[in-house]
Design a protein around this motif. Structure first.
Motif, mmCIF file in Angstrom:
data_model
loop_
_atom_site.group_PDB
_atom_site.id
_atom_site.type_symbol
_atom_site.label_atom_id
_atom_site.label_comp_id
_atom_site.label_asym_id
_atom_site.label_seq_id
_atom_site.Cartn_x
_atom_site.Cartn_y
_atom_site.Cartn_z
ATOM 1 N N ALA A 51 0.837 -1.207 0.000
ATOM 2 C CA ALA A 51 0.000 0.000 0.000
ATOM 3 C C ALA A 51 0.868 1.252 0.000
ATOM 4 O O ALA A 51 0.552 2.239 -0.678
ATOM 5 C CB ALA A 51 -0.933 -0.004 1.212
ATOM 6 N N GLY A 52 1.971 1.213 0.742
ATOM 7 C CA GLY A 52 2.892 2.342 0.758
ATOM 8 C C GLY A 52 3.546 2.561 -0.594
ATOM 9 O O GLY A 52 3.703 3.708 -1.043
ATOM 10 N N LEU A 53 3.942 1.479 -1.258
ATOM 11 C CA LEU A 53 4.509 1.600 -2.608
ATOM 12 C C LEU A 53 3.496 2.203 -3.573
ATOM 13 O O LEU A 53 3.829 3.076 -4.384
ATOM 14 C CB LEU A 53 4.968 0.239 -3.125
ATOM 15 C CG LEU A 53 6.239 -0.337 -2.532
ATOM 16 C CD1 LEU A 53 6.501 -1.730 -3.099
ATOM 17 C CD2 LEU A 53 7.427 0.571 -2.794
ATOM 18 N N PHE A 54 2.271 1.727 -3.486
ATOM 19 C CA PHE A 54 1.211 2.236 -4.355
ATOM 20 C C PHE A 54 0.974 3.720 -4.092
ATOM 21 O O PHE A 54 0.886 4.527 -5.017
ATOM 22 C CB PHE A 54 -0.071 1.427 -4.142
ATOM 23 C CG PHE A 54 -1.207 1.856 -5.000
ATOM 24 C CD1 PHE A 54 -1.217 1.588 -6.362
ATOM 25 C CD2 PHE A 54 -2.283 2.533 -4.458
ATOM 26 C CE1 PHE A 54 -2.267 1.983 -7.162
ATOM 27 C CE2 PHE A 54 -3.342 2.940 -5.252
ATOM 28 C CZ PHE A 54 -3.331 2.668 -6.608
ATOM 29 N N ASP A 55 0.901 4.095 -2.820
ATOM 30 C CA ASP A 55 0.697 5.486 -2.442
ATOM 31 C C ASP A 55 1.851 6.357 -2.938
ATOM 32 O O ASP A 55 1.635 7.443 -3.479
ATOM 33 C CB ASP A 55 0.558 5.605 -0.922
ATOM 34 C CG ASP A 55 0.363 7.044 -0.482
ATOM 35 O OD1 ASP A 55 -0.583 7.692 -0.957
ATOM 36 O OD2 ASP A 55 1.173 7.522 0.345
ATOM 37 N N GLY A 56 3.078 5.882 -2.770
ATOM 38 C CA GLY A 56 4.239 6.631 -3.243
ATOM 39 C C GLY A 56 4.216 6.826 -4.746
ATOM 40 O O GLY A 56 4.548 7.899 -5.249
ATOM 41 N N HIS A 57 3.808 5.780 -5.449
ATOM 42 C CA HIS A 57 3.733 5.869 -6.910
ATOM 43 C C HIS A 57 2.640 6.853 -7.344
ATOM 44 O O HIS A 57 2.836 7.640 -8.274
ATOM 45 C CB HIS A 57 3.481 4.492 -7.512
ATOM 46 C CG HIS A 57 3.444 4.484 -8.996
ATOM 47 N ND1 HIS A 57 4.564 4.718 -9.771
ATOM 48 C CD2 HIS A 57 2.420 4.304 -9.867
ATOM 49 C CE1 HIS A 57 4.228 4.670 -11.041
ATOM 50 N NE2 HIS A 57 2.931 4.417 -11.126
ATOM 51 N N ILE A 58 1.508 6.818 -6.685
ATOM 52 C CA ILE A 58 0.395 7.704 -7.032
ATOM 53 C C ILE A 58 0.735 9.158 -6.687
ATOM 54 O O ILE A 58 0.541 10.063 -7.501
ATOM 55 C CB ILE A 58 -0.900 7.278 -6.312
ATOM 56 C CG1 ILE A 58 -1.367 5.910 -6.787
ATOM 57 C CG2 ILE A 58 -2.002 8.323 -6.471
ATOM 58 C CD1 ILE A 58 -1.772 5.849 -8.241
ATOM 59 N N ARG A 59 1.240 9.402 -5.482
ATOM 60 C CA ARG A 59 1.478 10.776 -5.035
ATOM 61 C C ARG A 59 2.727 11.399 -5.627
ATOM 62 O O ARG A 59 2.768 12.596 -5.864
ATOM 63 C CB ARG A 59 1.574 10.807 -3.506
ATOM 64 C CG ARG A 59 0.215 10.625 -2.850
ATOM 65 C CD ARG A 59 0.279 10.508 -1.349
ATOM 66 N NE ARG A 59 0.982 11.616 -0.736
ATOM 67 C CZ ARG A 59 1.484 11.565 0.487
ATOM 68 N NH1 ARG A 59 1.385 10.465 1.191
ATOM 69 N NH2 ARG A 59 2.097 12.599 1.007
#
Length: 131
Positions: A51-59
């Motif tokens: 989830a953190g990787l996904f959030d980092g990629h999105i933001r």
């Protein structure tokens, strides 16, 4: 989702400490609880990591910034520690003080990782690339 590993680590630590002061059926139930939670811990930690990787990629559109790279490394260390706790619990019944102390030590490392990840995350709360 990212708070589940923190909650699990603190809960397991408290239950481990309780097992040092209990005997019989209560201790057996606490040990069963520790076994279940240490099985779940690597799973929820891996999900929080993803989830953190996904959030980092999105933001941020990439996860290679200096702080995100540090968070990724620390997250991987956390996953390894949670797996270590699970393996220790799986291969040894956590009913002896030496195994309990070993698990406390491993989970203390998990707690330190969680605290450091949270402190780094606070600095990223309002950060993002425009667009």
């Amino acid at each position: 989702l990212v708070h589940f590993p923190q909650a699990f680590v603190v809960t397991i630590l408290l239950i481990l400490l309780l097992t040092l002061f209990t005997e019989g059926k209560i201790q057996s139930l606490l040990i069963s609880t520790i076994t279940v939670l240490t099985f779940c811990l690597p799973v929820v930690t891996a999900l929080a990591f993803l989830a953190g990787l996904f959030d980092g990629h999105i933001r941020f559109r990439r996860v290679t910034t200096e702080i995100l790279t540090k968070k990724i490394i620390l997250g991987l260390v956390l996953i390894v520690l949670t797996l270590a706790a699970f393996i220790v619990t799986l291969t040894n019944n956590p009913d002896t003080p030496s195994i309990i102390y070993l698990l406390i030590l491993i989970l203390a490392g998990c707690l330190v990782c969680n605290i450091l990840l949270a402190l780094m995350g606070v600095g990223l709360l309002k950060a993002r690339f425009p667009g």
